[in-house]
Design an enzyme around this catalytic site. Structure first.
Site, PDB file in Angstrom:
ATOM      1  N   HIS A  37     -52.454 -14.370   6.828  1.00 18.57           N
ATOM      2  CA  HIS A  37     -52.974 -13.012   6.999  1.00 18.57           C
ATOM      3  C   HIS A  37     -53.031 -12.294   5.637  1.00 18.57           C
ATOM      4  O   HIS A  37     -53.991 -11.576   5.342  1.00 18.57           O
ATOM      5  CB  HIS A  37     -52.075 -12.195   7.935  1.00 18.57           C
ATOM      6  CG  HIS A  37     -51.904 -12.782   9.303  1.00 18.57           C
ATOM      7  ND1 HIS A  37     -50.726 -13.364   9.730  1.00 18.57           N
ATOM      8  CD2 HIS A  37     -52.760 -12.869  10.352  1.00 18.57           C
ATOM      9  CE1 HIS A  37     -50.865 -13.770  10.987  1.00 18.57           C
ATOM     10  NE2 HIS A  37     -52.085 -13.490  11.386  1.00 18.57           N
ATOM     11  N   GLN A  61     -57.474 -11.799  25.570  1.00 29.14           N
ATOM     12  CA  GLN A  61     -57.831 -13.131  25.086  1.00 29.14           C
ATOM     13  C   GLN A  61     -56.818 -14.210  25.465  1.00 29.14           C
ATOM     14  O   GLN A  61     -56.941 -15.349  25.043  1.00 29.14           O
ATOM     15  CB  GLN A  61     -58.083 -13.102  23.577  1.00 29.14           C
ATOM     16  CG  GLN A  61     -56.860 -12.886  22.717  1.00 29.14           C
ATOM     17  CD  GLN A  61     -57.247 -12.638  21.266  1.00 29.14           C
ATOM     18  OE1 GLN A  61     -57.887 -11.640  20.939  1.00 29.14           O
ATOM     19  NE2 GLN A  61     -56.862 -13.537  20.373  1.00 29.14           N
ATOM     20  N   LYS A 184     -50.348 -22.394   8.271  1.00 34.75           N
ATOM     21  CA  LYS A 184     -49.483 -21.282   8.668  1.00 34.75           C
ATOM     22  C   LYS A 184     -50.006 -20.678   9.965  1.00 34.75           C
ATOM     23  O   LYS A 184     -51.219 -20.531  10.146  1.00 34.75           O
ATOM     24  CB  LYS A 184     -49.487 -20.204   7.590  1.00 34.75           C
ATOM     25  CG  LYS A 184     -48.953 -20.709   6.275  1.00 34.75           C
ATOM     26  CD  LYS A 184     -48.085 -19.699   5.604  1.00 34.75           C
ATOM     27  CE  LYS A 184     -47.577 -20.263   4.298  1.00 34.75           C
ATOM     28  NZ  LYS A 184     -46.166 -19.967   4.063  1.00 34.75           N
TER      29      LYS A 184
HETATM   30  P1  AMP Z   1     -54.055 -14.100  14.370  1.00 32.63           P
HETATM   31  O1  AMP Z   1     -53.080 -13.022  14.037  1.00 32.63           O
HETATM   32  O2  AMP Z   1     -53.446 -15.439  14.570  1.00 32.63           O
HETATM   33  O3  AMP Z   1     -55.026 -13.698  15.456  1.00 32.63           O
HETATM   34  O4  AMP Z   1     -54.945 -14.281  13.072  1.00 32.63           O
HETATM   35  C1  AMP Z   1     -55.614 -13.188  12.481  1.00 32.63           C
HETATM   36  C2  AMP Z   1     -56.533 -13.698  11.413  1.00 32.63           C
HETATM   37  O5  AMP Z   1     -55.776 -14.408  10.432  1.00 32.63           O
HETATM   38  C3  AMP Z   1     -57.582 -14.687  11.949  1.00 32.63           C
HETATM   39  O6  AMP Z   1     -58.832 -14.443  11.323  1.00 32.63           O
HETATM   40  C4  AMP Z   1     -57.010 -16.021  11.550  1.00 32.63           C
HETATM   41  O7  AMP Z   1     -57.994 -17.011  11.378  1.00 32.63           O
HETATM   42  C5  AMP Z   1     -56.345 -15.678  10.235  1.00 32.63           C
HETATM   43  N1  AMP Z   1     -55.319 -16.687   9.924  1.00 32.63           N
HETATM   44  C6  AMP Z   1     -54.276 -17.052  10.714  1.00 32.63           C
HETATM   45  N2  AMP Z   1     -53.585 -18.051  10.131  1.00 32.63           N
HETATM   46  C7  AMP Z   1     -54.229 -18.339   8.963  1.00 32.63           C
HETATM   47  C8  AMP Z   1     -54.020 -19.285   7.920  1.00 32.63           C
HETATM   48  N3  AMP Z   1     -53.024 -20.142   7.960  1.00 32.63           N
HETATM   49  N4  AMP Z   1     -54.869 -19.274   6.882  1.00 32.63           N
HETATM   50  C9  AMP Z   1     -55.912 -18.399   6.833  1.00 32.63           C
HETATM   51  N5  AMP Z   1     -56.166 -17.477   7.784  1.00 32.63           N
HETATM   52  C10 AMP Z   1     -55.333 -17.444   8.833  1.00 32.63           C
END
Ligand code: AMP
Length: 282
Positions: A37, A61, A184
């Protein structure tokens, strides 16, 4: 850095920024922020005058048997990450703020959502498209940042923005990994020590697939077989899917004769993890 709980307040702040001629980036997240993030927040802060990070575990979701209740939450941690990496606002609404009583409008998508994660998570992308549309309407950013970690989500959001003429630039950012390769994820906290070791089969098989592409392999089934065999050698791993799809339409392709996405979802114990690579990044 400010934590904002209401739609009205976010709108008021963004309106003030706009009056000053400032550009705005949006980073949608479900919180429990990590370096993945943080990389999106940094990318937004680099290219926009102001950055809004939404921090909302979106009930819409999650399917009925999924981890909505147990999903990790820590607003203090998130505030520290956002301010350390150049974010200006955390928008952290309650579900009732986002979905008022009688809420009954949805943004849905066919085709792209009928493959990969869409098959095992039938309500997921309707929830994602709806909440991201709402966030776009609330914040009205110039640019929005998404991780390639959720590759299908990135493709779906790009497609939605294009289909619905949303005047927002969608930026995809690279996957950030642990030192040993594991992508991650907030869900990595569910893993026991043994499962954490077993989870390495995801990134290992991604690196294996990338290597095959680098060496010129064009047959999807050869790459998928090698990756599948590697994952299946781990007793704690259970494959949901390993597939190669066209990187825009998300439809399966048998030959790598155009830009493609090789994506997987694998259960390690009860935890469902995803990983992938785009052939254009190899
Ligand atoms: P989430 O909180 O899991 O819904 O993720 C929020 C945003 O962070 C989304 O656009 C994910 O693709 C991005 N994200 C989560 N983990 C990673 C990672 N390891 N590397 C890059 N972006 C990430």
């Amino acid at each position: 850095m400010k934590i904002v709980k209401t739609i009205d307040e976010v709108r008021k702040i963004v309106r003030e920024w706009r009056k000053q001629g400032l550009s705005v980036g949006l980073v949608p997240t479900m919180g429990y922020l990590h370096e993945g993030h943080a990389s999106l927040i940094e990318a937004s802060a680099r290219n926009n005058d102001r950055t809004v990070v939404s921090d909302f575990v979106n009930p819409m979701q999650f399917g009925p048997a999924e981890d909505l209740e147990s999903y990790p939450r820590d607003l203090d941690l998130d505030a520290a990450v956002v301010s350390a990496h150049g974010g200006d606002i955390i928008f952290n609404p309650e579900p009732s703020e986002m979905y008022h009583e009688g809420f009954s409008s949805f943004v849905d998508m066919t085709v792209l959502t009928e493959e990969l994660c869409g098959l095992s998570r039938p309500v997921h992308f309707r929830g994602v498209c709806t909440v991201v549309s709402k966030l776009f309407n609330i914040v009205k950013p110039d640019r929005a940042y998404f991780g390639k970690k959720d590759a299908q989500q990135l493709a779906v959001i790009r497609h939605m923005a294009d289909d619905l003429n949303m005047d927002i630039e969608i930026i995809g950012c690279p996957i950030i990994r642990e030192k040993d390769g594991l992508a991650k994820s907030s869900r990595n906290t569910y893993l026991s020590d043994t499962e954490r070791k077993a989870a390495l089969v995801l990134s290992e098989s991604v690196f294996l697939g990338m290597d095959m592409v680098r060496k010129g392999e064009k047959d999807s089934s050869v790459i998928i077989s090698a990756m599948t065999a590697h994952i299946q050698a781990e007793p704690l791993a259970k494959i949901d899917y390993v597939k190669i799809v066209d990187c825009k339409s998300m439809q399966q392709i048998t030959r790598l004769d155009r830009p493609a996405l090789c994506a997987m979802a694998v259960y390690i114990g009860k935890t469902r993890l995803i990983d992938n690579f785009f052939t254009e990044d190899v």
